[in-house]
Design an enzyme around this catalytic site. Structure first.
Site, PDB file in Angstrom:
ATOM      1  CG  ASP A 229      -2.067   0.977   1.086  1.00  0.00           C
ATOM      2  OD1 ASP A 229      -3.219   0.524   0.973  1.00  0.00           O
ATOM      3  OD2 ASP A 229      -1.812   2.207   1.070  1.00  0.00           O
ATOM      4  CB  ILE A 230       0.850   4.242  -2.198  1.00  0.00           C
ATOM      5  CG1 ILE A 230       1.948   5.110  -2.754  1.00  0.00           C
ATOM      6  CG2 ILE A 230      -0.413   5.033  -1.935  1.00  0.00           C
ATOM      7  CD1 ILE A 230       1.661   5.664  -4.153  1.00  0.00           C
TER       8      ILE A 230
ATOM      9  CG  ASN B 293     -12.849  -0.508   3.405  1.00  0.00           C
ATOM     10  OD1 ASN B 293     -13.357  -0.818   4.482  1.00  0.00           O
ATOM     11  ND2 ASN B 293     -11.662   0.072   3.312  1.00  0.00           N
TER      12      ASN B 293
ATOM     13  CD  GLU C 225      -9.172   6.569   0.275  1.00  0.00           C
ATOM     14  OE1 GLU C 225      -8.115   6.344  -0.347  1.00  0.00           O
ATOM     15  OE2 GLU C 225      -9.216   7.157   1.370  1.00  0.00           O
ATOM     16  CB  VAL C 226      -9.064   1.883  -4.969  1.00  0.00           C
ATOM     17  CG1 VAL C 226      -8.738   1.262  -6.329  1.00  0.00           C
ATOM     18  CG2 VAL C 226      -8.068   2.993  -4.635  1.00  0.00           C
TER      19      VAL C 226
ATOM     20  CG  HIS D 221      -8.603  -3.095  -2.334  1.00  0.00           C
ATOM     21  ND1 HIS D 221      -9.490  -2.357  -3.082  1.00  0.00           N
ATOM     22  CD2 HIS D 221      -8.456  -2.417  -1.172  1.00  0.00           C
ATOM     23  CE1 HIS D 221      -9.860  -1.275  -2.395  1.00  0.00           C
ATOM     24  NE2 HIS D 221      -9.253  -1.300  -1.225  1.00  0.00           N
TER      25      HIS D 221
ATOM     26  CG  HIS E 145      -6.890  -2.815   3.123  1.00  0.00           C
ATOM     27  ND1 HIS E 145      -6.153  -1.663   2.928  1.00  0.00           N
ATOM     28  CD2 HIS E 145      -8.097  -2.566   2.552  1.00  0.00           C
ATOM     29  CE1 HIS E 145      -6.878  -0.771   2.275  1.00  0.00           C
ATOM     30  NE2 HIS E 145      -8.069  -1.292   2.037  1.00  0.00           N
TER      31      HIS E 145
HETATM   32  P1  5GP Z   1      -9.816   1.464   0.209  1.00  0.00           P
HETATM   33  O1  5GP Z   1     -10.077   2.677   1.047  1.00  0.00           O
HETATM   34  O2  5GP Z   1     -10.413   1.587  -1.169  1.00  0.00           O
HETATM   35  O3  5GP Z   1     -10.190   0.187   0.899  1.00  0.00           O
HETATM   36  O4  5GP Z   1      -8.245   1.379   0.091  1.00  0.00           O
HETATM   37  C1  5GP Z   1      -7.531   1.812  -1.012  1.00  0.00           C
HETATM   38  C2  5GP Z   1      -6.061   1.717  -0.647  1.00  0.00           C
HETATM   39  O5  5GP Z   1      -5.302   1.866  -1.840  1.00  0.00           O
HETATM   40  C3  5GP Z   1      -5.579   2.792   0.317  1.00  0.00           C
HETATM   41  O6  5GP Z   1      -5.036   2.177   1.473  1.00  0.00           O
HETATM   42  C4  5GP Z   1      -4.527   3.564  -0.476  1.00  0.00           C
HETATM   43  O7  5GP Z   1      -3.417   3.954   0.303  1.00  0.00           O
HETATM   44  C5  5GP Z   1      -4.135   2.590  -1.561  1.00  0.00           C
HETATM   45  N1  5GP Z   1      -3.722   3.197  -2.814  1.00  0.00           N
HETATM   46  C6  5GP Z   1      -4.387   4.164  -3.496  1.00  0.00           C
HETATM   47  N2  5GP Z   1      -3.716   4.480  -4.625  1.00  0.00           N
HETATM   48  C7  5GP Z   1      -2.634   3.681  -4.660  1.00  0.00           C
HETATM   49  C8  5GP Z   1      -1.568   3.535  -5.601  1.00  0.00           C
HETATM   50  O8  5GP Z   1      -1.473   4.202  -6.640  1.00  0.00           O
HETATM   51  N3  5GP Z   1      -0.620   2.609  -5.306  1.00  0.00           N
HETATM   52  C9  5GP Z   1      -0.673   1.847  -4.172  1.00  0.00           C
HETATM   53  N4  5GP Z   1       0.319   0.967  -3.980  1.00  0.00           N
HETATM   54  N5  5GP Z   1      -1.666   1.961  -3.271  1.00  0.00           N
HETATM   55  C10 5GP Z   1      -2.633   2.856  -3.511  1.00  0.00           C
END
Ligand code: 5GP
Ligand code: ZN
Length: 113
Positions: free
Chosen positions: A29-30, A86, A94-95, A99, A101
């Site tokens: 994760d970034i 999520n 967010e994405v 996925h 985590h």
């Molecule tokens: P969500 O909130 O959708 O469950 O989590 C999305 C996750 O993707 C976040 O923890 C965020 O830090 C990670 N993320 C978003 N953009 C990128 C990216 O471009 N590269 C990587 N490695 N992680 C990302």
């Protein structure tokens, strides 16, 4: 498709990969929220578990098998770790590409208050 994780699968956006096979990818994760924070995704675009159907559920099983392997490789299998996914607005997703985590490497806060 304008999906950041599909671009990571294609390689047009760089990532630090920790696992790859023909169906599943694992990468760091970034913005890590724990010492170990790996994202495990299907290469197929599925927005969230809500949209999963048919064979997608075997893919979700594969993601958990990969999570188990990564947890062992990262040394958190014994100390413990959390898998979470999520789905939709109230979760803060967010994405919108399914996925898992994988979080570990420290004592994690409670998810249920
Ligand atoms: P969500 O909130 O959708 O469950 O989590 C999305 C996750 O993707 C976040 O923890 C965020 O830090 C990670 N993320 C978003 N953009 C990128 C990216 O471009 N590269 C990587 N490695 N992680 C990302
Ligand atoms: Zn995608």
């Amino acid at each position: 498709m304008d999906c950041i994780f599909c671009k990571i699968v294609e390689g047009t956006i760089p990532s630090t990969k920790v696992y790859e096979d023909d169906r599943v990818l694992g990468f760091l994760d970034i913005r890590p929220s724990a010492p170990v924070h790996v994202l495990i995704i299907p290469k197929k675009h599925i927005p969230s578990v809500t949209e999963a159907e048919g064979e997608d559920f075997s893919l979700i099983g594969d993601m958990h098998r990969v999570a188990q392997q990564i947890a062992k490789e990262k040394g958190v299998a014994e100390s413990g770790y959390r898998l979470l996914s999520n789905s939709g607005p109230d979760s803060g997703q967010e994405v919108f590409h399914l996925h898992l985590h994988l979080l570990g490497g420290e004592k994690l806060g409670s998810v249920n208050g």
